[in-house]
Design an enzyme around this catalytic site. Structure first.
Site, PDB file in Angstrom:
ATOM      1  N   GLN A  25      43.529  43.393  25.965  1.00  0.00           N
ATOM      2  CA  GLN A  25      43.111  43.299  27.361  1.00  0.00           C
ATOM      3  C   GLN A  25      41.687  42.763  27.483  1.00  0.00           C
ATOM      4  O   GLN A  25      41.389  41.992  28.387  1.00  0.00           O
ATOM      5  CB  GLN A  25      43.211  44.675  28.032  1.00  0.00           C
ATOM      6  CG  GLN A  25      43.036  44.638  29.524  1.00  0.00           C
ATOM      7  CD  GLN A  25      44.157  43.892  30.223  1.00  0.00           C
ATOM      8  OE1 GLN A  25      45.302  43.937  29.798  1.00  0.00           O
ATOM      9  NE2 GLN A  25      43.836  43.199  31.288  1.00  0.00           N
ATOM     10  N   GLU A  26      40.831  43.188  26.575  1.00  0.00           N
ATOM     11  CA  GLU A  26      39.429  42.785  26.648  1.00  0.00           C
ATOM     12  C   GLU A  26      39.206  41.312  26.317  1.00  0.00           C
ATOM     13  O   GLU A  26      38.426  40.642  26.979  1.00  0.00           O
ATOM     14  CB  GLU A  26      38.578  43.647  25.714  1.00  0.00           C
ATOM     15  CG  GLU A  26      38.385  45.071  26.186  1.00  0.00           C
ATOM     16  CD  GLU A  26      37.468  45.202  27.389  1.00  0.00           C
ATOM     17  OE1 GLU A  26      36.769  44.223  27.754  1.00  0.00           O
ATOM     18  OE2 GLU A  26      37.439  46.293  27.984  1.00  0.00           O
ATOM     19  N   SER A  27      39.861  40.816  25.261  1.00  0.00           N
ATOM     20  CA  SER A  27      39.507  39.481  24.772  1.00  0.00           C
ATOM     21  C   SER A  27      40.672  38.639  24.284  1.00  0.00           C
ATOM     22  O   SER A  27      40.459  37.520  23.830  1.00  0.00           O
ATOM     23  CB  SER A  27      38.539  39.627  23.606  1.00  0.00           C
ATOM     24  OG  SER A  27      39.226  40.158  22.473  1.00  0.00           O
TER      25      SER A  27
END
Length: 130
Positions: A25-27
């Site tokens: 989700q972050e990267s």
């Protein structure tokens, strides 16, 4: 990437699927990711948070994943192992979760928590053979 996630998850006693979902989700697992707010690497650590966690090079996958997993463990402990609250704190900061007494009313944070929880649910169903 997955090896670093598995090792860090085991080290900090967190289900590797949760760490994996946060990294995605972050990267999208991009070690060179840089947000407009200045968060860096796979787990999108802010510079101050990275320093506090001992991460010297936020673009080093192993350091970043260990640091992000340590930070996630801190949030889980702070919020009684409540995964949605820990995720909200990871995204918006623990102060925002405390201020609002739950997931803050920020669309980005609400979407972030929902998307990770859906990813975890799909992973659990897959592992269960459904």
């Amino acid at each position: 990437m997955r090896q670093h996630i598995q090792v860090a998850a085991t080290r900090f006693g967190i289900d590797h699927n949760l760490v994996d979902a946060v990294a995605w989700q972050e990267s999208r697992y991009n070690p060179r990711a840089l947000s407009t707010a200045g968060a860096r690497g796979v787990m999108q650590l802010m510079p101050g948070t990275a320093r506090q966690l001992g991460v010297r090079n936020p673009h080093d996958v192993e350091q970043n994943v260990v640091g992000g997993t340590a930070y996630l463990r801190q949030q889980l402990e702070r919020f009684g192992n409540n995964v949605p609250l820990a995720l909200a704190a990871y995204n918006a900061g623990p102060g925002a979760v405390i201020k609002y007494g739950g997931i803050p009313p920020y669309r980005e944070t609400q979407d972030y928590v929902r998307q990770i929880m859906q990813r975890l649910s799909a992973t659990s169903a897959y592992r269960a053979g459904y």
